[in-house]
Write an enzyme that holds these catalytic residues in place. Structure first.
Site, PDB file in Angstrom:
ATOM      1  N   THR A 353      -0.813   7.109   2.122  1.00  0.00           N
ATOM      2  CA  THR A 353       0.042   6.047   1.607  1.00  0.00           C
ATOM      3  C   THR A 353       1.135   5.674   2.600  1.00  0.00           C
ATOM      4  O   THR A 353       1.626   6.527   3.321  1.00  0.00           O
ATOM      5  CB  THR A 353       0.696   6.556   0.298  1.00  0.00           C
ATOM      6  OG1 THR A 353      -0.350   6.887  -0.596  1.00  0.00           O
ATOM      7  CG2 THR A 353       1.610   5.532  -0.297  1.00  0.00           C
ATOM      8  N   VAL A 354       1.542   4.397   2.616  1.00  0.00           N
ATOM      9  CA  VAL A 354       2.712   3.977   3.384  1.00  0.00           C
ATOM     10  C   VAL A 354       3.736   3.385   2.427  1.00  0.00           C
ATOM     11  O   VAL A 354       3.392   2.740   1.440  1.00  0.00           O
ATOM     12  CB  VAL A 354       2.383   2.953   4.487  1.00  0.00           C
ATOM     13  CG1 VAL A 354       1.485   3.575   5.549  1.00  0.00           C
ATOM     14  CG2 VAL A 354       1.726   1.685   3.928  1.00  0.00           C
TER      15      VAL A 354
END
Length: 541
Positions: A353-354
């Site tokens: 995830t970012v």
């Protein structure tokens, strides 16, 4: 939060003070967002440009086939956006049991049968249409340039790339696009992604329409059919992101806001509701007692979340029931200060995830998160437009058995249980902080741990960002960062926590970004903290 409190934790980062600011997990993505602000855009423009750039600079965590969520303050009020995708219309428990065995409990972890409709691009377009200032095509330009000209691979990205390669190298399109060297890249090698540049151009020219009702949709449907998947042009054309009202929990005179289910952000709200019954401020910030209470509160929260949370229309209980103060007081009473426990779910019905954040001098603040899940997601990459597809379908259940979350049973057009969650903090109805962390079930845990440090112990945003963390996984098991005080680790062991010390600095302990409003944005601006656990950076002016 106290800006004057010294930071006693080892850190390679300094907080950034500015009136316009972008904080992301990669410096080039932060610069992409800053470009939009310098061109006269607002925080939403900056966030979209940074999100698009991250699909190129950090493909180990997200891609053009991601899902996304957003909470934003428009200057007057909060808005939530759920851009998580839905199941193909062919998906039923029978579909998976026929293909993957009658004893399968979830859809596959990898491959084309883990792919739901990607929602991120639709989310970018919806945000731009409603709140952006600049032309949508301008927002894609930094990402297009990065994809065409290439960007050097940094340390953290390279490590995650190498770790994922053995499992994913045989997935359709993975080796062609992500192993052009015949292996994972070395640090500093130039990664180019021309297919994604082609996809970004089509997205830019059509304001995202090409992805759902145009050539990209056609290519995705062909790719899915070629590899035995169920995703169709009709599935893509039917998708729309959903504007939602964030849910909140009051804590220490502030309110933490999260996106409502199908996401797990409610876990942070439950944990804070439980912790509000204890005087954490009277305990030393890194003490065994303070950490033990937070760990036990998170266990109780996850027990309910994993049992009940799904797409809202399918849930057996409401978010209001799960957050009921009387119910949470009862859950708090289950905590034993002298020993660790393995909790079951309560009954609220009785009662890769970012993450990025952006803010501008006009007062707009954006908390945005997107992900392919489990690193590269499904591992499949549509070859013509470089669409690296998520594996969010793995979040569904396939068995309606006692004790399992039957509300999260797979069904056509349904959203799965989701792990990515942005957060936003207000006080007296006014914005205070947009923030978030990364790492599957670490996300609500990171929300809670950092907020307790800020509100109970008065630490600065950079100190709260830098401080060592724990991560609850299951049962009595927790991982702890090696920088944690050995006396605290031993104290947790003495209470019965089965602790595992993690020396790997790149393990996901919730690397994140924090933007705290200092006052009037036009004069006092913001302070941003960027997590040293990733290659992130905050930039501003």
């Amino acid at each position: 939060m106290n800006l004057h409190t010294p930071n006693s934790y080892p850190s390679t980062r300094l907080p950034v003070f500015a009136r316009n600011i972008v904080s992301t997990s990669h410096p080039l993505a932060a610069q992409a967002g800053l470009r939009m602000l310098l061109q006269g855009g607002n925080a939403v423009d900056a966030a979209i440009a940074a999100a698009a750039a991250l699909t190129i600079t950090e493909p180990v965590s997200n891609g053009l086939g991601s899902d996304a969520f957003c909470i934003l303050w428009d200057g007057q009020q909060l808005h939530g956006l759920n851009a998580s995708g839905t199941a193909p219309m062919a998906w039923t428990p029978g579909y998976f049991h026929r293909k993957h065995g009658s004893d399968a409990l979830t859809p596959p972890k990898r491959g084309i049968d883990s792919v739901t409709v990607p929602g991120a691009v639709a989310g970018w377009a919806a945000l731009s249409e409603r709140f952006g200032k600049l032309p949508f095509a301008d927002l894609m330009q930094p990402a297009i340039e990065l994809a065409e000209r290439g960007c050097a691979v940094p340390v953290v990205v390279r490590q995650k790339w190498a770790a994922a390669t053995p499992e994913l190298q045989s997935q359709p399109g993975f080796a062609e696009h992500f192993l052009p060297w015949g292996r994972a890249p070395q640090v500093g090698e130039l990664f180019k992604f021309p297919a994604a540049a082609r996809g970004l151009r089509a997205i830019a020219e059509s304001k995202g329409e090409a992805f759902y009702r145009g050539p990209i949709a056609q290519a995705l449907a062909r790719f899915a059919a070629q590899h035995g998947g169920a995703l169709t042009e009709a599935d893509l054309a039917a998708f729309r992101p959903e504007w939602v009202a964030p849910i909140g929990q009051d804590y220490r005179g502030h309110t933490l806001h999260e996106i409502p289910p199908n996401g797990q952000g409610i876990a942070a709200l439950i944990a804070l509701g439980i912790l509000s019954n204890f005087d954490l401020a009277s305990m030393p910030v890194d003490s065994v007692a303070a950490q033990h209470l937070q760990i036990e509160a998170m266990k109780l929260a996850f027990a309910d979340v994993y049992r009940y949370v799904a797409e809202p229309g399918a849930m057996d209980v409401s978010t209001e029931q799960m957050l009921d103060p009387a119910y949470l007081r009862g859950r708090a009473k289950l905590i034993d200060r002298q020993r660790a426990q393995d909790f079951g779910a309560g009954n609220p019905a009785k009662g890769g995830t970012v993450y990025l954040s952006a803010a501008d001098e006009r007062g707009m603040m954006v908390s945005f998160i997107q992900s392919n899940y489990m690193g590269f997601g499904s591992g499949t990459v549509e070859p013509l437009f470089g669409i690296s597809l998520q594996n969010r379908g793995h979040g569904f259940n396939l068995q309606a058995s006692p004790g399992r979350n039957t509300a999260n049973l797979v069904a056509p057009g349904k959203r799965p249980f989701h792990t990515i969650v942005p957060a936003f903090l207000t006080k007296d109805g006014q914005p205070v902080m947009s923030y978030g962390v990364m790492g599957a079930n670490m996300q609500p845990q990171g929300h809670v741990q950092t907020l307790v440090r800020l509100l109970d112990h008065g630490q600065s945003v950079q100190a709260a960002c830098d401080a060592p963390r724990w991560r609850f996984d299951a049962g009595l098991h927790i991982n702890v960062e090696s920088a944690m005080d050995p006396a605290t680790v031993q104290g947790l062991k003495d209470l019965g926590h089965q602790t595992r010390l993690i020396d790997d600095p790149y393990q996901d302990f919730g690397a994140g970004q924090f933007i705290w409003r200092l006052g009037d944005p036009a004069s006092e601006g913001y302070v941003a903290a960027s997590d040293p656990r990733r290659d992130g950076q905050a930039v501003g002016f």
